[in-house]
Design a protein around this motif. Structure first.
Motif, PDB file in Angstrom:
ATOM      1  N   LEU A   5     -16.942 -10.839 -18.920  1.00 56.52           N
ATOM      2  CA  LEU A   5     -16.136  -9.630 -18.693  1.00 56.52           C
ATOM      3  C   LEU A   5     -16.962  -8.443 -18.227  1.00 56.52           C
ATOM      4  N   GLY A   6     -18.222  -8.682 -17.861  1.00 61.23           N
ATOM      5  CA  GLY A   6     -19.004  -7.624 -17.249  1.00 61.23           C
ATOM      6  C   GLY A   6     -18.696  -7.521 -15.766  1.00 61.23           C
ATOM      7  N   ASN A   7     -19.061  -6.396 -15.177  1.00 59.83           N
ATOM      8  CA  ASN A   7     -18.846  -6.181 -13.748  1.00 59.83           C
ATOM      9  C   ASN A   7     -20.160  -6.323 -12.992  1.00 59.83           C
ATOM     10  N   PHE A  34     -18.253   1.146 -14.460  1.00 59.01           N
ATOM     11  CA  PHE A  34     -18.310   1.138 -12.994  1.00 59.01           C
ATOM     12  C   PHE A  34     -17.576  -0.113 -12.530  1.00 59.01           C
ATOM     13  N   ASP A  35     -16.272   0.022 -12.251  1.00 55.82           N
ATOM     14  CA  ASP A  35     -15.409  -1.143 -12.130  1.00 55.82           C
ATOM     15  C   ASP A  35     -14.814  -1.271 -10.731  1.00 55.82           C
ATOM     16  N   ILE A 355     -12.979 -12.292  -8.429  1.00 56.43           N
ATOM     17  CA  ILE A 355     -13.483 -11.470  -7.328  1.00 56.43           C
ATOM     18  C   ILE A 355     -12.479 -10.327  -7.173  1.00 56.43           C
ATOM     19  N   VAL A 356     -12.839  -9.163  -7.662  1.00 49.93           N
ATOM     20  CA  VAL A 356     -11.832  -8.099  -7.742  1.00 49.93           C
ATOM     21  C   VAL A 356     -11.763  -7.234  -6.481  1.00 49.93           C
ATOM     22  N   ARG A 357     -12.800  -7.317  -5.607  1.00 46.87           N
ATOM     23  CA  ARG A 357     -12.687  -6.612  -4.344  1.00 46.87           C
ATOM     24  C   ARG A 357     -13.704  -7.149  -3.354  1.00 46.87           C
TER      25      ARG A 357
END
Length: 362
Positions: A5-7, A34-35, A355-357
């Motif tokens: 769950l880290g970025n 920083f997400d 992969i969030v972006r």
């Protein structure tokens, strides 16, 4: 987002093939806060954290903060790049989510050149949270699309059954008028997290309204695409692209391909239980939509997971679509816009969860 769950941010000089080890190639980030709502532009990263809007550059050792602006007790609702050196921020206060600020920033000098609190009248006393879905400069006017929400309990909320478009003077920010539309609601969303609007080649402006449970939570209204003609500041009353009528679901996210075609990312209500598993269920489909004929076609891609992601990057005649599928593969799928061919590109390792972006850095 890693499985712990880290970025993590990773960079690559190509995304058409190969594999990427995120532990070896990951960039050290300033904080786990920083997400996915970072702003990436021309080799710089921007993020609002702890009351300061911060600017970072990428060094070999990680991200280095090089400038900051004080913006206490605010969060970003919407951004709009006027050009490579001018950014508009629309922020709301963290206490009431009702006060709205407009801030114009000169990016190179990193100075605020204009800041103003916008007084947007509320439409109903019990719907007292404002949500800004889009902003654009159109016909020398500033147009802001928004709606109002209310909290039902600790885990539930809903949205008023109307969305609004405020027209303001581009220079003085004087309110010139407000349009309202009840054909759908919740225009767009936080556009640092996911894209919902664009201009076509003729200068017509399109935006999506997203009333599904993940954003507006008034699913009786359809997800739909609206249009503001290039020569007008008014919502086109004759243009209504009802996506829900064709897909029988709600969508979140819209990316322009050119030639009046776009990609939308649509949920499957038969594959999730409720909002608790909405993000973790492999249920999202990608549709090619034709804005002229108001038709849709599902792309032959695996089911994706993750409620809201900036998961499509369009350039050089291709759409790069990042998908986290049920076989625990996290990879870029490449859609050739002209031929319609789809193939697999870069793959991230299995330490990846979402992969969030996907962004172009330079």
């Amino acid at each position: 987002m890693d499985k712990d769950l880290g970025n993590t941010i990773v960079t690559s000089n190509q995304i058409d093939s190969g594999t990427l080890d995120i532990q070896q190639n990951g960039i050290e980030i300033p904080t786990q806060e920083f997400d996915r709502s970072i702003i990436v532009k021309n080799g710089r990263f921007y993020f609002l954290r702890e009351g300061k809007f911060r600017k970072y550059t990428l060094e070999k050792t990680g991200l280095k903060e090089i400038a900051q602006l004080s913006m206490p007790d605010q969060h970003i609702e919407n951004i709009n790049w006027l050009n490579n050196d001018t950014l508009l921020l629309f922020t709301s206060d963290n206490k009431t989510n009702r006060r709205l600020w407009y801030t114009k920033i000169a990016i190179k000098s990193f100075k605020i050149v204009q800041q103003h609190e916008l007084k947007i009248p509320s439409s109903a006393p019990d719907f007292n949270i404002i949500s800004i879905g889009f902003s654009t400069i159109h016909q020398q006017k500033l147009l802001i699309g928004y709606t109002f929400n209310k909290i039902i309990n600790e885990t539930d909320f809903t949205t008023i059954d109307t969305f609004y478009v405020a027209t303001l003077d581009e220079t003085t920010l004087e309110l010139k008028g407000i349009q309202k539309d009840t054909r759908s609601t919740y225009p767009g969303g936080i556009n640092t997290v996911q894209s919902y609007s664009f201009n076509d080649e003729e200068g017509n402006y399109y935006f999506m309204a997203c009333p599904g449970i993940a954003l507006g939570n008034i699913p009786s209204k359809p997800t739909a695409i609206f249009k503001i003609d290039q020569k007008s500041t008014q919502i086109d009353p004759n243009y209504f692209f009802d996506l829900t009528a064709q897909t029988h679901n709600h969508a979140y996210g819209m990316w322009y391909l050119g030639n009046h075609q776009a990609i939308v990312r649509s949920e499957r209500k038969d594959r999730y239980t409720d909002f608790s598993d909405h993000h973790s269920t492999y249920q999202f489909e990608y549709f090619l939509v034709d804005l002229s004929t108001k038709s849709t076609r599902k792309l032959n891609l695996p089911f994706d997971k993750g409620t809201r992601k900036e998961s499509v990057l369009v350039e050089n005649g291709k759409a790069y679509i990042t998908i986290d599928d049920s076989s625990d593969k996290h990879q870029v799928w490449i859609y050739d816009i002209k031929s319609g061919e789809i193939k697999v590109g870069l793959q991230l390792d299995q330490a990846t969860d979402f992969i969030v972006r996907i962004d172009r850095l330079n």
